[in-house]
Design a protein around this motif. Structure first.
Motif, PDB file in Angstrom:
ATOM      1  N   LEU A  68     -12.299   9.608   2.003  1.00  0.00           N
ATOM      2  CA  LEU A  68     -13.587   8.945   1.758  1.00  0.00           C
ATOM      3  C   LEU A  68     -14.593   9.943   1.185  1.00  0.00           C
ATOM      4  O   LEU A  68     -15.311   9.635   0.219  1.00  0.00           O
ATOM      5  CB  LEU A  68     -14.130   8.330   3.054  1.00  0.00           C
ATOM      6  N   LYS A  69     -14.627  11.131   1.753  1.00  0.00           N
ATOM      7  CA  LYS A  69     -15.530  12.173   1.254  1.00  0.00           C
ATOM      8  C   LYS A  69     -15.174  12.575  -0.175  1.00  0.00           C
ATOM      9  O   LYS A  69     -16.056  12.807  -1.001  1.00  0.00           O
ATOM     10  CB  LYS A  69     -15.499  13.396   2.175  1.00  0.00           C
ATOM     11  N   THR A  70     -13.892  12.637  -0.468  1.00  0.00           N
ATOM     12  CA  THR A  70     -13.436  12.985  -1.819  1.00  0.00           C
ATOM     13  C   THR A  70     -13.874  11.923  -2.822  1.00  0.00           C
ATOM     14  O   THR A  70     -14.298  12.249  -3.936  1.00  0.00           O
ATOM     15  CB  THR A  70     -11.897  13.135  -1.843  1.00  0.00           C
ATOM     16  N   ARG A  71     -13.805  10.659  -2.435  1.00  0.00           N
ATOM     17  CA  ARG A  71     -14.216   9.565  -3.335  1.00  0.00           C
ATOM     18  C   ARG A  71     -15.722   9.615  -3.604  1.00  0.00           C
ATOM     19  O   ARG A  71     -16.156   9.412  -4.744  1.00  0.00           O
ATOM     20  CB  ARG A  71     -13.793   8.229  -2.751  1.00  0.00           C
TER      21      ARG A  71
ATOM     22  N   GLU B 214      -8.751   4.393   6.691  1.00  0.00           N
ATOM     23  CA  GLU B 214      -8.858   5.410   5.640  1.00  0.00           C
ATOM     24  C   GLU B 214      -9.063   6.785   6.264  1.00  0.00           C
ATOM     25  O   GLU B 214      -9.748   6.928   7.272  1.00  0.00           O
ATOM     26  CB  GLU B 214     -10.027   5.100   4.697  1.00  0.00           C
ATOM     27  N   ASP B 215      -8.509   7.788   5.636  1.00  0.00           N
ATOM     28  CA  ASP B 215      -8.714   9.167   6.062  1.00  0.00           C
ATOM     29  C   ASP B 215     -10.131   9.606   5.680  1.00  0.00           C
ATOM     30  O   ASP B 215     -10.565   9.381   4.544  1.00  0.00           O
ATOM     31  CB  ASP B 215      -7.676  10.071   5.369  1.00  0.00           C
TER      32      ASP B 215
ATOM     33  N   PHE C 154     -10.787   2.556  -2.655  1.00  0.00           N
ATOM     34  CA  PHE C 154     -10.080   2.821  -3.900  1.00  0.00           C
ATOM     35  C   PHE C 154      -9.890   4.315  -4.085  1.00  0.00           C
ATOM     36  O   PHE C 154     -10.817   5.093  -3.872  1.00  0.00           O
ATOM     37  CB  PHE C 154     -10.879   2.264  -5.092  1.00  0.00           C
ATOM     38  N   SER C 155      -8.701   4.706  -4.519  1.00  0.00           N
ATOM     39  CA  SER C 155      -8.432   6.122  -4.762  1.00  0.00           C
ATOM     40  C   SER C 155      -9.277   6.629  -5.929  1.00  0.00           C
ATOM     41  O   SER C 155      -9.751   5.845  -6.752  1.00  0.00           O
ATOM     42  CB  SER C 155      -6.951   6.327  -5.090  1.00  0.00           C
ATOM     43  N   VAL C 156      -9.432   7.943  -5.995  1.00  0.00           N
ATOM     44  CA  VAL C 156     -10.167   8.556  -7.104  1.00  0.00           C
ATOM     45  C   VAL C 156      -9.526   8.169  -8.436  1.00  0.00           C
ATOM     46  O   VAL C 156     -10.223   7.848  -9.402  1.00  0.00           O
ATOM     47  CB  VAL C 156     -10.221  10.092  -6.934  1.00  0.00           C
ATOM     48  N   GLU C 157      -8.206   8.163  -8.480  1.00  0.00           N
ATOM     49  CA  GLU C 157      -7.504   7.810  -9.719  1.00  0.00           C
ATOM     50  C   GLU C 157      -7.830   6.382 -10.151  1.00  0.00           C
ATOM     51  O   GLU C 157      -8.070   6.121 -11.332  1.00  0.00           O
ATOM     52  CB  GLU C 157      -5.976   7.957  -9.546  1.00  0.00           C
ATOM     53  N   ARG C 158      -7.849   5.476  -9.185  1.00  0.00           N
ATOM     54  CA  ARG C 158      -8.149   4.084  -9.522  1.00  0.00           C
ATOM     55  C   ARG C 158      -9.601   3.917  -9.959  1.00  0.00           C
ATOM     56  O   ARG C 158      -9.883   3.186 -10.907  1.00  0.00           O
ATOM     57  CB  ARG C 158      -7.836   3.180  -8.329  1.00  0.00           C
ATOM     58  N   LEU C 159     -10.528   4.576  -9.279  1.00  0.00           N
ATOM     59  CA  LEU C 159     -11.933   4.528  -9.684  1.00  0.00           C
ATOM     60  C   LEU C 159     -12.093   5.092 -11.099  1.00  0.00           C
ATOM     61  O   LEU C 159     -12.801   4.526 -11.931  1.00  0.00           O
ATOM     62  CB  LEU C 159     -12.811   5.310  -8.701  1.00  0.00           C
ATOM     63  N   ASP C 160     -11.419   6.204 -11.354  1.00  0.00           N
ATOM     64  CA  ASP C 160     -11.497   6.834 -12.674  1.00  0.00           C
ATOM     65  C   ASP C 160     -10.919   5.917 -13.744  1.00  0.00           C
ATOM     66  O   ASP C 160     -11.491   5.782 -14.834  1.00  0.00           O
ATOM     67  CB  ASP C 160     -10.753   8.173 -12.655  1.00  0.00           C
ATOM     68  N   ASN C 161      -9.799   5.269 -13.437  1.00  0.00           N
ATOM     69  CA  ASN C 161      -9.201   4.321 -14.393  1.00  0.00           C
ATOM     70  C   ASN C 161     -10.130   3.151 -14.679  1.00  0.00           C
ATOM     71  O   ASN C 161     -10.257   2.706 -15.822  1.00  0.00           O
ATOM     72  CB  ASN C 161      -7.858   3.797 -13.876  1.00  0.00           C
TER      73      ASN C 161
ATOM     74  N   LEU D 109     -17.368  -4.834 -10.273  1.00  0.00           N
ATOM     75  CA  LEU D 109     -16.562  -4.649 -11.485  1.00  0.00           C
ATOM     76  C   LEU D 109     -15.488  -3.595 -11.242  1.00  0.00           C
ATOM     77  O   LEU D 109     -14.417  -3.654 -11.831  1.00  0.00           O
ATOM     78  CB  LEU D 109     -17.446  -4.212 -12.665  1.00  0.00           C
ATOM     79  N   LEU D 110     -15.783  -2.642 -10.369  1.00  0.00           N
ATOM     80  CA  LEU D 110     -14.809  -1.590 -10.062  1.00  0.00           C
ATOM     81  C   LEU D 110     -13.779  -2.034  -9.032  1.00  0.00           C
ATOM     82  O   LEU D 110     -12.673  -1.517  -9.011  1.00  0.00           O
ATOM     83  CB  LEU D 110     -15.522  -0.333  -9.541  1.00  0.00           C
ATOM     84  N   THR D 111     -14.146  -2.990  -8.187  1.00  0.00           N
ATOM     85  CA  THR D 111     -13.243  -3.367  -7.095  1.00  0.00           C
ATOM     86  C   THR D 111     -12.546  -4.707  -7.318  1.00  0.00           C
ATOM     87  O   THR D 111     -11.541  -4.977  -6.684  1.00  0.00           O
ATOM     88  CB  THR D 111     -14.004  -3.441  -5.756  1.00  0.00           C
TER      89      THR D 111
END
Length: 182
Positions: free
Chosen positions: A42-45, A37-38, A72-79, A105-107
């Motif tokens: 990771l910091k963005t998440r 992972e970049d 998980f991407s931010v979009e996927r976490l948000d979804n 539950l998120l993963t």
């Protein structure tokens, strides 16, 4: 991979996040893919979770209990968060409390969750149908102190045939005809 350039930065990031030295081994055994992972992603998440009012201790606990969370991407976490808020109809705070306690539950797969919700909603729908039928017949009596009391357990646990015969005192055909009017 270069230790100084790739691995060291991720290890320092995890330590800054609150993963203790003695937790790094078990964490990395489960999620060695974190090294691919970049670091900025990771910091963005983490920043995204903080923007949703998860505090550092919450995020540490979530990452510790669900090592793939940061993959998980931010979009996927948000979804995922949106799915639980919409489907469970819980407040933002309750969703936050839920995923801190159960971050998988998120993963994890949503299929078991959807299946459980389908069973709960099906049962709720069946209870409503049966109650409406009993009300139509004038038999919807749920006070245990009165005659002809019907317990919630009996209302939900019996097959239609037994429900009609023993509780509603009607035929299955009458129940089916009634359902068609809804």
């Amino acid at each position: 991979m270069d230790f100084e350039k790739d691995i060291k930065q991720i290890l320092l990031f995890l330590k800054d996040l609150g993963i203790e030295d003695n937790q790094l081994g078990p964490f990395l055994t489960k999620n060695y893919a974190i090294f691919s992972e970049d670091l900025e992603n990771l910091k963005t998440r983490v920043a995204y979770l903080q923007s949703k009012n998860f505090n550092k201790a919450d995020i540490t606990q979530m990452v510790r209990n669900a090592p793939f969370l940061l993959n998980f991407s931010v979009e996927r976490l948000d979804n995922r968060l949106g799915f639980f808020q919409k489907e469970l109809e819980l407040s933002v705070k309750k969703i936050r409390d839920l995923v801190v306690r159960l971050p998988r539950l998120l993963t994890g797969s949503l299929e078991p969750v959807k299946e459980n919700m389908k069973v709960f909603n099906t049962r709720l729908f069946k209870v409503k149908e049966r109650h409406m039928f009993l009300a139509y017949l004038g038999r919807a009596q749920y006070d245990p102190a009165k005659p002809n009391y019907i317990s919630l357990d009996k209302l939900v646990s019996m097959p239609d045939e037994v429900f009609c015969e023993e509780i509603a005192k009607a035929s299955v055909q009458d129940f089916e005809k009634f359902l068609k009017t809804l």
